[in-house]
Design a protein around this motif. Structure first.
Motif: not given
Length: 184
Positions: A66-71, A84-86, A124-126, A155-158
């Motif tokens: 979703g918007a703001g979480r993808d990237g 990363h956001p957090d 997700a791919h880490v 929070p590593l993954l949204p």
């Protein structure tokens, strides 16, 4: 009768001992004075290149969340850094799930009994390095086990919330306005 050998120590007069020590000191100083100052200075290590940095660094690619979480997000821990956001929360979560001899990013064990909940299309791919080990882990939310595996790394993954129909989405008994444990 047995014969015990005796050791005989020759004792030099005090003046001879002092003179020989002084001569040894002078010759040592002469050798040190002959060494150039540049050779005596400590050698500096070469500058550290980004690819040579040791430590915990991960790249997280999130899609369909979703918007703001993808990237694509980078996170480094010890010390924390990245886009990363957090970063602090991600490092804290990773540290709390890291155990000696266990893979923090291990897939769900084959043959596991998992609920048939669908948590949405997010993946997700880490990749990178964590605790000195290479990481290449893929995540999705295709069933209850995979959702739990994903949620352990928030929070590593949204955070995506609970899927519809899961216990976290079920209505609570507090809808009647009474507090739990009270009776009418």
């Amino acid at each position: 009768m047995s014969v015990v050998p005796r050791m005989v120590l020759s004792v030099a007069p005090r003046g001879v001992l002092v003179a020989s020590l002084a001569a040894a000191s002078v010759s040592s100083l002469a050798v040190l004075a002959a060494v150039p100052a540049a050779a005596a200075a400590p050698a500096l290590p070469p500058p550290v290149r980004p690819e040579d940095r040791a430590g915990d660094h991960l790249t997280v690619v999130v899609e369909h969340a979703g918007a703001g979480r993808d990237g694509t997000f980078d996170v480094s821990c010890h010390p924390g850094a990245g886009d990363h956001p957090d970063v602090a929360g991600a490092c804290r979560t990773l540290d709390s799930h890291t155990r000696w001899g266990r893979d923090t990013f291990a897939p769900v064990a084959p043959g596991s009994d998992c609920t048939m909940l669908y948590g949405g299309p997010a993946t997700a791919h880490v990749t990178g390095t964590w605790a000195g080990h290479p990481v290449d882990a893929r995540y999705d939310r295709s069933n209850g086990c995979e959702i739990g595996r994903w949620d352990r790394l928030v929070p590593l993954l949204p955070s995506l919330g609970s899927p519809a129909g899961s216990p976290a989405d079920s209505p609570s008994d507090s809808s009647s306005g009474e507090s739990p444990g009270s009776s009418s």
